[in-house]
Design a protein around this motif. Structure first.
Motif, PDB file in Angstrom:
ATOM      1  N   THR A  26       0.862  -1.180   0.000  1.00  0.00           N
ATOM      2  CA  THR A  26       0.000   0.000   0.000  1.00  0.00           C
ATOM      3  C   THR A  26       0.897   1.227   0.000  1.00  0.00           C
ATOM      4  OG1 THR A  26      -0.126  -0.022   2.428  1.00  0.00           O
ATOM      5  CG2 THR A  26      -1.883  -1.148   1.219  1.00  0.00           C
ATOM      6  N   LYS A  27       0.403   2.319  -0.543  1.00  0.00           N
ATOM      7  CA  LYS A  27       1.207   3.524  -0.704  1.00  0.00           C
ATOM      8  C   LYS A  27       1.825   3.973   0.618  1.00  0.00           C
ATOM      9  CE  LYS A  27       2.727   7.015  -3.174  1.00  0.00           C
ATOM     10  NZ  LYS A  27       3.721   6.810  -4.248  1.00  0.00           N
ATOM     11  N   GLY A  28       3.161   4.052   0.631  1.00  0.00           N
ATOM     12  CA  GLY A  28       3.848   4.564   1.805  1.00  0.00           C
ATOM     13  C   GLY A  28       4.057   3.572   2.928  1.00  0.00           C
ATOM     14  N   ARG A  29       3.725   2.284   2.718  1.00  0.00           N
ATOM     15  CA  ARG A  29       3.956   1.248   3.727  1.00  0.00           C
ATOM     16  C   ARG A  29       4.873   0.184   3.128  1.00  0.00           C
ATOM     17  NH1 ARG A  29       3.016   2.628   8.690  1.00  0.00           N
ATOM     18  NH2 ARG A  29       2.927   0.416   9.216  1.00  0.00           N
ATOM     19  N   TYR A  30       5.910  -0.197   3.863  1.00  0.00           N
ATOM     20  CA  TYR A  30       6.916  -1.104   3.325  1.00  0.00           C
ATOM     21  C   TYR A  30       7.142  -2.301   4.245  1.00  0.00           C
ATOM     22  CZ  TYR A  30       8.036   3.024   0.508  1.00  0.00           C
ATOM     23  OH  TYR A  30       7.967   4.111  -0.333  1.00  0.00           O
ATOM     24  N   HIS A  31       7.445  -3.440   3.632  1.00  0.00           N
ATOM     25  CA  HIS A  31       7.898  -4.598   4.400  1.00  0.00           C
ATOM     26  C   HIS A  31       8.911  -5.374   3.561  1.00  0.00           C
ATOM     27  CE1 HIS A  31       5.525  -7.555   2.107  1.00  0.00           C
ATOM     28  NE2 HIS A  31       4.482  -6.749   2.219  1.00  0.00           N
ATOM     29  N   LEU A  32       9.587  -6.320   4.189  1.00  0.00           N
ATOM     30  CA  LEU A  32      10.623  -7.083   3.501  1.00  0.00           C
ATOM     31  C   LEU A  32      10.020  -7.998   2.442  1.00  0.00           C
ATOM     32  CD1 LEU A  32      13.003  -8.139   6.410  1.00  0.00           C
ATOM     33  CD2 LEU A  32      13.418  -6.410   4.668  1.00  0.00           C
ATOM     34  N   SER A  33      10.760  -8.193   1.373  1.00  0.00           N
ATOM     35  CA  SER A  33      10.325  -9.095   0.312  1.00  0.00           C
ATOM     36  C   SER A  33      10.829 -10.505   0.591  1.00  0.00           C
ATOM     37  CB  SER A  33      10.887  -8.624  -1.033  1.00  0.00           C
ATOM     38  OG  SER A  33      12.299  -8.808  -1.049  1.00  0.00           O
ATOM     39  N   VAL A  34      10.338 -11.451  -0.193  1.00  0.00           N
ATOM     40  CA  VAL A  34      10.820 -12.827  -0.077  1.00  0.00           C
ATOM     41  C   VAL A  34      12.319 -12.877  -0.358  1.00  0.00           C
ATOM     42  CG1 VAL A  34      10.642 -15.160  -1.013  1.00  0.00           C
ATOM     43  CG2 VAL A  34       8.591 -13.789  -0.726  1.00  0.00           C
ATOM     44  N   ARG A  35      12.764 -12.079  -1.323  1.00  0.00           N
ATOM     45  CA  ARG A  35      14.190 -12.069  -1.650  1.00  0.00           C
ATOM     46  C   ARG A  35      15.026 -11.656  -0.441  1.00  0.00           C
ATOM     47  NH1 ARG A  35      17.569  -8.371  -6.099  1.00  0.00           N
ATOM     48  NH2 ARG A  35      19.577  -9.337  -5.644  1.00  0.00           N
ATOM     49  N   SER A  36      14.614 -10.612   0.258  1.00  0.00           N
ATOM     50  CA  SER A  36      15.352 -10.161   1.443  1.00  0.00           C
ATOM     51  C   SER A  36      15.375 -11.235   2.518  1.00  0.00           C
ATOM     52  CB  SER A  36      14.716  -8.889   2.014  1.00  0.00           C
ATOM     53  OG  SER A  36      15.049  -7.764   1.246  1.00  0.00           O
ATOM     54  N   ILE A  37      14.224 -11.854   2.747  1.00  0.00           N
ATOM     55  CA  ILE A  37      14.127 -12.876   3.789  1.00  0.00           C
ATOM     56  C   ILE A  37      15.051 -14.046   3.481  1.00  0.00           C
ATOM     57  CG2 ILE A  37      12.575 -14.534   4.890  1.00  0.00           C
ATOM     58  CD1 ILE A  37      10.320 -12.485   4.441  1.00  0.00           C
ATOM     59  N   LEU A  38      15.138 -14.416   2.203  1.00  0.00           N
ATOM     60  CA  LEU A  38      15.991 -15.532   1.817  1.00  0.00           C
ATOM     61  C   LEU A  38      17.470 -15.154   1.835  1.00  0.00           C
ATOM     62  CD1 LEU A  38      13.966 -17.018  -1.186  1.00  0.00           C
ATOM     63  CD2 LEU A  38      14.244 -18.022   1.083  1.00  0.00           C
ATOM     64  N   GLU A  39      17.799 -14.022   1.221  1.00  0.00           N
ATOM     65  CA  GLU A  39      19.210 -13.688   1.043  1.00  0.00           C
ATOM     66  C   GLU A  39      19.838 -13.052   2.278  1.00  0.00           C
ATOM     67  OE1 GLU A  39      22.249 -11.969  -2.316  1.00  0.00           O
ATOM     68  OE2 GLU A  39      20.106 -12.145  -2.729  1.00  0.00           O
ATOM     69  N   LEU A  40      19.052 -12.330   3.057  1.00  0.00           N
ATOM     70  CA  LEU A  40      19.608 -11.646   4.224  1.00  0.00           C
ATOM     71  C   LEU A  40      19.379 -12.417   5.522  1.00  0.00           C
ATOM     72  CD1 LEU A  40      18.644  -7.947   3.433  1.00  0.00           C
ATOM     73  CD2 LEU A  40      20.713  -9.196   2.816  1.00  0.00           C
ATOM     74  N   LYS A  41      18.922 -13.645   5.415  1.00  0.00           N
ATOM     75  CA  LYS A  41      18.652 -14.450   6.611  1.00  0.00           C
ATOM     76  C   LYS A  41      19.850 -14.525   7.559  1.00  0.00           C
ATOM     77  CE  LYS A  41      17.251 -19.102   8.067  1.00  0.00           C
ATOM     78  NZ  LYS A  41      16.787 -20.436   7.604  1.00  0.00           N
ATOM     79  N   PRO A  42      21.078 -14.816   7.081  1.00  0.00           N
ATOM     80  CA  PRO A  42      22.221 -14.864   8.006  1.00  0.00           C
ATOM     81  C   PRO A  42      22.427 -13.548   8.742  1.00  0.00           C
ATOM     82  CG  PRO A  42      22.804 -15.876   5.910  1.00  0.00           C
ATOM     83  CD  PRO A  42      21.481 -15.192   5.707  1.00  0.00           C
ATOM     84  N   TYR A  43      22.304 -12.437   8.023  1.00  0.00           N
ATOM     85  CA  TYR A  43      22.489 -11.124   8.639  1.00  0.00           C
ATOM     86  C   TYR A  43      21.397 -10.848   9.670  1.00  0.00           C
ATOM     87  CZ  TYR A  43      22.757  -6.061   9.171  1.00  0.00           C
ATOM     88  OH  TYR A  43      22.848  -4.798   9.702  1.00  0.00           O
TER      89      TYR A  43
END
Length: 295
Positions: free
Chosen positions: A176-193
């Motif tokens: 929705t306009k102006g609301r953000y959350h993590l994508s599947v890509r972030s969850i998968l690739e940034l999991k260790p971090y």
């Protein structure tokens, strides 16, 4: 040979080993996905079919093919990983498996942008009631708290443009306009971090993947840490009656969508074995009662 030289030599040898181990179908498949890195399941299936058809190879199953590809990709710290969106849609992402995965984003972003991205992750993870989403105004207001180390900083205009870039690159989603959350890509690739830097992130009891989405459920017992993705909870309790839905860890009655509902009256109702545990059902009851009163 010292470790630095050894690592350098290994990095030169590994790609050669990987190329030698790949068949033509694997190479065509990788060429199709490397430029995108993030694909819907049907897109990946099409890449698989096309690669095998062009090389006249029996395609077999997608899971076996992906497993074969990943056996080689691990030599260069990459993996084709599978993940689910909150709505259940399946995606695949070509992810970096090194512990310092977030630093690898430097190939596309500058240092001050990487610093902002780390700050954005903190805002998302620290969102109240485990919503894991944040609004644009809060992001802009928080810019002053970022300690940029170099000459370059992000102005509000720069921030808005970079947020749009992160959306385009599939690191975050703006449902929705102006609301953000993590994508599947972030969850998968940034999991260790994420696991290394945020102790509060919990794994899903069912699928064991981390939960960084508001589409999740929690035990009504405030002392129980158990969490599940909403889609996983639906599958877990699909054949269990409402009266018998209990927490797999502590045995507490399972509430479901708990946000904004942890009031004493509601929890007491659940603990007494009440049948109406989900917010939607409670709202339906209210509507029915109103209709009866009108009659």
């Amino acid at each position: 040979m010292d470790e630095d030289c050894k690592s350098s030599a290994e990095r030169q040898i590994y790609p050669q080993q990987m190329v030698a181990a790949f068949g033509d179908e694997h190479r065509l498949f990788l060429q199709a996905i490397i430029s995108r890195r993030f694909l819907e399941e049907e897109e990946l299936r099409q890449c698989h079919r096309d690669a095998c058809q062009k090389t006249d190879v029996d395609p077999g199953t997608l899971s076996d093919f992906v497993r074969s590809v990943n056996d080689k990709l691990q030599l260069i710290d990459l993996e084709l990983k599978k993940g689910k969106d909150p709505d259940g849609s399946v995606y695949y992402a070509l992810v970096n498996t090194r512990r310092d995965a977030i630093s690898q984003l430097a190939t596309g972003y500058e240092d001050h942008q990487i610093l902002f991205l780390k700050h954005l992750l903190e805002l998302l993870v620290d969102a109240p009631e485990e919503l894991y989403e944040v609004g644009s105004l809060k992001i802009l207001h928080s810019l002053k708290s970022i300690k940029f180390t170099g000459r370059k900083k992000l102005s509000e205009k720069d921030c808005e443009e970079f947020m749009n870039q992160l959306v385009a690159d599939h690191w975050i989603v703006e449902p929705t306009k102006g609301r953000y959350h993590l994508s599947v890509r972030s969850i998968l690739e940034l999991k260790p971090y994420l696991l290394e830097n945020f102790d509060e992130i919990a794994p899903c009891e069912a699928c064991k993947e981390i939960i960084v989405t508001k589409h999740s459920e929690a035990c009504a017992n405030p002392n129980c840490p158990l969490r599940m993705h909403s889609s996983c909870a639906t599958l877990r309790f699909a054949r269990v009656s409402l009266a018998n839905r209990n927490c797999p860890s502590c045995g507490e009655k399972w509430v479901g969508d708990w946000r904004g509902q942890k009031d004493d009256e509601r929890i007491a109702k659940v603990r007494q074995g009440g049948q109406k545990k989900l917010r939607g059902e409670d709202e339906e009851d209210g509507m029915q009662n109103d209709e009866e009163e009108d009659e």
